[in-house]
Design a protein around this motif. Structure first.
Motif, mmCIF file in Angstrom:
data_model
loop_
_atom_site.group_PDB
_atom_site.id
_atom_site.type_symbol
_atom_site.label_atom_id
_atom_site.label_comp_id
_atom_site.label_asym_id
_atom_site.label_seq_id
_atom_site.Cartn_x
_atom_site.Cartn_y
_atom_site.Cartn_z
ATOM 1 N N GLU A 100 -12.003 12.620 -2.696
ATOM 2 C CA GLU A 100 -11.078 12.216 -1.501
ATOM 3 C C GLU A 100 -10.232 10.651 -2.131
ATOM 4 O OE1 GLU A 100 -11.141 13.471 1.388
ATOM 5 O OE2 GLU A 100 -12.561 15.103 0.349
ATOM 6 N N TRP A 101 -9.335 10.361 -1.508
ATOM 7 C CA TRP A 101 -8.606 9.163 -1.674
ATOM 8 C C TRP A 101 -9.524 7.966 -1.783
ATOM 9 C CZ3 TRP A 101 -4.021 6.632 -2.783
ATOM 10 C CH2 TRP A 101 -4.043 5.240 -2.429
ATOM 11 N N MET A 102 -9.230 7.136 -2.739
ATOM 12 C CA MET A 102 -10.123 5.954 -3.063
ATOM 13 C C MET A 102 -9.115 4.889 -2.843
ATOM 14 S SD MET A 102 -12.504 4.669 -6.000
ATOM 15 C CE MET A 102 -13.521 3.356 -5.902
ATOM 16 N N GLY A 103 -9.496 3.874 -2.018
ATOM 17 C CA GLY A 103 -8.481 2.964 -1.512
ATOM 18 C C GLY A 103 -8.146 1.509 -2.568
ATOM 19 N N TRP A 104 -7.378 0.851 -2.255
ATOM 20 C CA TRP A 104 -6.985 -0.115 -3.593
ATOM 21 C C TRP A 104 -8.151 -1.212 -3.714
ATOM 22 C CZ3 TRP A 104 -2.608 0.953 -5.934
ATOM 23 C CH2 TRP A 104 -1.638 1.747 -5.136
ATOM 24 N N HIS A 105 -8.345 -1.390 -4.943
ATOM 25 C CA HIS A 105 -9.447 -2.431 -5.206
ATOM 26 C C HIS A 105 -9.320 -2.678 -6.666
ATOM 27 C CE1 HIS A 105 -10.578 1.846 -6.677
ATOM 28 N NE2 HIS A 105 -11.398 1.023 -7.725
ATOM 29 N N MET A 138 0.229 -7.110 -8.687
ATOM 30 C CA MET A 138 -0.004 -8.297 -7.629
ATOM 31 C C MET A 138 0.395 -9.567 -8.195
ATOM 32 S SD MET A 138 -1.423 -6.462 -4.982
ATOM 33 C CE MET A 138 -2.360 -7.555 -3.977
ATOM 34 N N TYR A 139 0.859 -9.711 -9.222
ATOM 35 C CA TYR A 139 1.598 -10.775 -9.756
ATOM 36 C C TYR A 139 3.012 -10.703 -9.082
ATOM 37 C CZ TYR A 139 -1.751 -11.240 -13.913
ATOM 38 O OH TYR A 139 -2.812 -11.301 -14.689
ATOM 39 N N SER A 214 -7.827 -7.222 -1.826
ATOM 40 C CA SER A 214 -7.735 -5.420 -2.132
ATOM 41 C C SER A 214 -8.295 -4.934 -0.769
ATOM 42 C CB SER A 214 -8.798 -4.968 -3.126
ATOM 43 O OG SER A 214 -10.137 -5.237 -2.677
ATOM 44 N N THR A 215 -7.999 -3.763 -0.545
ATOM 45 C CA THR A 215 -8.435 -2.988 1.020
ATOM 46 C C THR A 215 -9.785 -2.937 0.877
ATOM 47 O OG1 THR A 215 -7.618 -0.881 0.039
ATOM 48 C CG2 THR A 215 -5.934 -1.860 1.608
ATOM 49 N N LEU A 216 -10.511 -2.240 -0.303
ATOM 50 C CA LEU A 216 -11.762 -1.724 -0.231
ATOM 51 C C LEU A 216 -12.672 -3.007 -0.219
ATOM 52 C CD1 LEU A 216 -12.239 0.863 -2.642
ATOM 53 C CD2 LEU A 216 -12.233 1.021 -0.062
ATOM 54 N N ASN A 217 -12.535 -4.083 -0.856
ATOM 55 C CA ASN A 217 -13.559 -5.207 -0.984
ATOM 56 C C ASN A 217 -13.412 -6.412 -0.406
ATOM 57 O OD1 ASN A 217 -13.616 -3.621 -3.995
ATOM 58 N ND2 ASN A 217 -15.516 -3.452 -2.699
ATOM 59 N N THR A 218 -12.103 -6.742 0.099
ATOM 60 C CA THR A 218 -12.048 -7.897 0.765
ATOM 61 C C THR A 218 -12.230 -7.827 2.220
ATOM 62 O OG1 THR A 218 -9.953 -8.352 -0.663
ATOM 63 C CG2 THR A 218 -10.178 -9.639 1.202
ATOM 64 N N GLU A 235 -0.819 -7.745 6.229
ATOM 65 C CA GLU A 235 0.678 -8.036 5.794
ATOM 66 C C GLU A 235 0.905 -8.115 4.261
ATOM 67 O OE1 GLU A 235 1.490 -11.944 7.903
ATOM 68 O OE2 GLU A 235 1.867 -10.882 9.563
ATOM 69 N N LEU A 236 -0.059 -9.046 3.646
ATOM 70 C CA LEU A 236 0.042 -8.976 2.045
ATOM 71 C C LEU A 236 -0.159 -7.485 1.567
ATOM 72 C CD1 LEU A 236 -2.079 -12.392 1.798
ATOM 73 C CD2 LEU A 236 0.424 -12.027 1.401
ATOM 74 N N LEU A 237 -1.179 -6.623 2.165
ATOM 75 C CA LEU A 237 -1.442 -5.634 1.405
ATOM 76 C C LEU A 237 -0.500 -4.395 1.742
ATOM 77 C CD1 LEU A 237 -5.396 -5.554 2.133
ATOM 78 C CD2 LEU A 237 -4.355 -5.549 0.030
ATOM 79 N N LEU A 238 0.327 -4.502 2.472
ATOM 80 C CA LEU A 238 1.570 -3.761 2.610
ATOM 81 C C LEU A 238 2.101 -3.558 1.251
ATOM 82 C CD1 LEU A 238 3.031 -4.700 6.048
ATOM 83 C CD2 LEU A 238 1.911 -2.599 5.490
ATOM 84 N N HIS A 239 2.064 -4.448 0.348
ATOM 85 C CA HIS A 239 2.646 -4.232 -0.884
ATOM 86 C C HIS A 239 1.941 -3.476 -1.787
ATOM 87 C CE1 HIS A 239 4.107 -6.512 -4.812
ATOM 88 N NE2 HIS A 239 2.897 -5.764 -5.160
ATOM 89 N N ALA A 240 0.812 -3.088 -1.695
ATOM 90 C CA ALA A 240 0.131 -2.118 -2.395
ATOM 91 C C ALA A 240 0.758 -0.827 -2.356
ATOM 92 C CB ALA A 240 -1.383 -2.067 -2.173
ATOM 93 N N GLY A 241 1.091 -0.100 -3.142
ATOM 94 C CA GLY A 241 1.453 1.362 -3.212
ATOM 95 C C GLY A 241 3.000 1.252 -3.294
ATOM 96 N N ARG A 242 4.095 0.180 -2.921
ATOM 97 C CA ARG A 242 5.188 0.359 -2.963
ATOM 98 C C ARG A 242 5.806 0.740 -4.314
ATOM 99 N NH1 ARG A 242 6.897 -5.201 0.718
ATOM 100 N NH2 ARG A 242 6.453 -4.238 2.712
ATOM 101 N N PRO A 243 6.726 1.669 -4.011
ATOM 102 C CA PRO A 243 7.212 2.463 -5.537
ATOM 103 C C PRO A 243 7.663 1.350 -6.488
ATOM 104 C CG PRO A 243 7.979 3.614 -3.693
ATOM 105 C CD PRO A 243 7.297 2.470 -3.103
ATOM 106 N N GLN A 244 8.301 0.308 -6.052
ATOM 107 C CA GLN A 244 8.887 -0.672 -7.057
ATOM 108 C C GLN A 244 8.082 -1.547 -7.679
ATOM 109 O OE1 GLN A 244 9.231 -0.664 -3.690
ATOM 110 N NE2 GLN A 244 9.904 -2.596 -2.992
ATOM 111 N N TYR A 245 6.715 -1.387 -7.205
ATOM 112 C CA TYR A 245 5.618 -2.292 -7.765
ATOM 113 C C TYR A 245 4.452 -1.443 -8.346
ATOM 114 C CZ TYR A 245 8.121 -5.959 -5.082
ATOM 115 O OH TYR A 245 8.884 -6.731 -4.418
#
Length: 299
Positions: A100-105, A138-139, A214-218, A235-245
């Motif tokens: 399955e999908w495993m979320g950001w961590h 995340m930098y 992160s989405t999994l552990n925070t 709001e901050l985690l909307l950054h995760a997965g954006r193609p430009q990053y």
């Protein structure tokens, strides 16, 4: 050793000609550190597949490798090595993980001594695709924020905890919350399944700062009311997965990927559960638990 940036990718480089062994000379170690700081994710290809002992020795050139603390899911002779797979053989789960999908961590954020570098090697990968590992910078999130927002985030602390479902697989004596500054006792490498860290981390080698969530552990920002905490984290985690990053790594058998755990979060795409995916992983942690939090004055 040749380091080639991945064409069109937001981060990442492919490394050829490296010796994936603890016996490499100091020059190569420094070259790899420099490449990691520049690209955040390194994909080693064309090397001879290391033994379990060589895999551990390679990782140890980049920091202390702690035991996983798992009662199942780690290599039986080398508890530092996590086996990641979707396999069940004779009714017994092999390693940890599924299709399955495993979320950001980022690994070991729930411990007081957090991870600085991750190492993941592909033993078997799904032949029809899927199971890619995604890495987000995340930098870049921190650096994209206006100065006043950065200053505000520097004042917050965040609780990280081991995600639900893993507690029963961690040795009982390692469970519980351990936070910096609460005791003069020495913090052991495997201590804790919950801890509180500043929201902003700083890479002690480069000085770059990252938003360490992160989405999994925070779990929450402890300095805010629960609803305000959830809103800001979302709001901050909307950054995760954006193609430009983000870089999506499509695995080839034998790939060994090394990444900056302080400045990236990673996730795994789902794949066909009828196919096999087997990986082995180790992480290095900071020798001093305070190293990532010794920030200069907020910019």
């Amino acid at each position: 050793m040749d380091v080639t940036p991945i064409p069109g990718a937001a981060l990442g480089a492919v490394v050829h000609g490296a010796r994936v062994t603890g016996a490499m000379d100091e020059t190569q170690v420094e070259e790899i550190w420099a490449a990691l700081d520049a690209h955040l994710v390194l994909v080693f290809r064309g090397h001879e597949s290391p033994s379990y002992e060589e895999f551990l020795a390679f990782g140890r050139r980049f920091g202390y490798i702690p035991k996983t603390g798992l009662t199942s899911g780690a290599h039986p002779d080398h508890n530092e090595i996590l086996i990641v797979s979707n396999l069940v053989e004779d009714g017994r789960k092999i390693g940890v993980g599924d299709a399955e999908w495993m979320g950001w961590h980022t690994d070991y954020s729930f411990r007081p001594r957090v991870s600085q570098v991750g190492f993941l090697e592909a033993v078997e990968v799904p032949s029809s695709g899927g199971g890619e590992t995604l890495f987000t910078d995340m930098y870049a999130l921190y650096e994209s924020l206006p100065p006043e927002e950065r200053r505000r985030l520097h004042s917050y602390r965040v609780r990280h905890a081991l995600r639900t479902g893993y507690e029963e697989t961690i040795e009982e004596e390692l469970q519980g919350e351990v936070s910096l500054g609460e005791s003069t006792a020495h913090i052991q490498p495997e201590d804790g399944t919950s801890t509180i860290h500043p929201l902003i981390a700083r890479n002690p080698r480069t000085g770059r700062r990252s938003v360490y969530i992160s989405t999994l552990n925070t779990r929450r920002i402890v300095d805010l009311a629960p609803d305000d905490s959830r809103k800001l984290l979302d709001e901050l985690l909307l950054h995760a997965g954006r193609p430009q990053y983000t870089y999506a790594h499509a695995w080839q058998p034998g790939d060994l990927v090394m990444w900056d755990q302080l400045g990236t979060v990673h996730a795994k795409r789902a794949f066909d559960p009828a196919e096999r995916r087997v990986m082995r992983q180790v992480v290095s942690i900071f020798d001093d638990p305070a190293d990532p939090w010794r920030a200069e004055a907020a910019a």
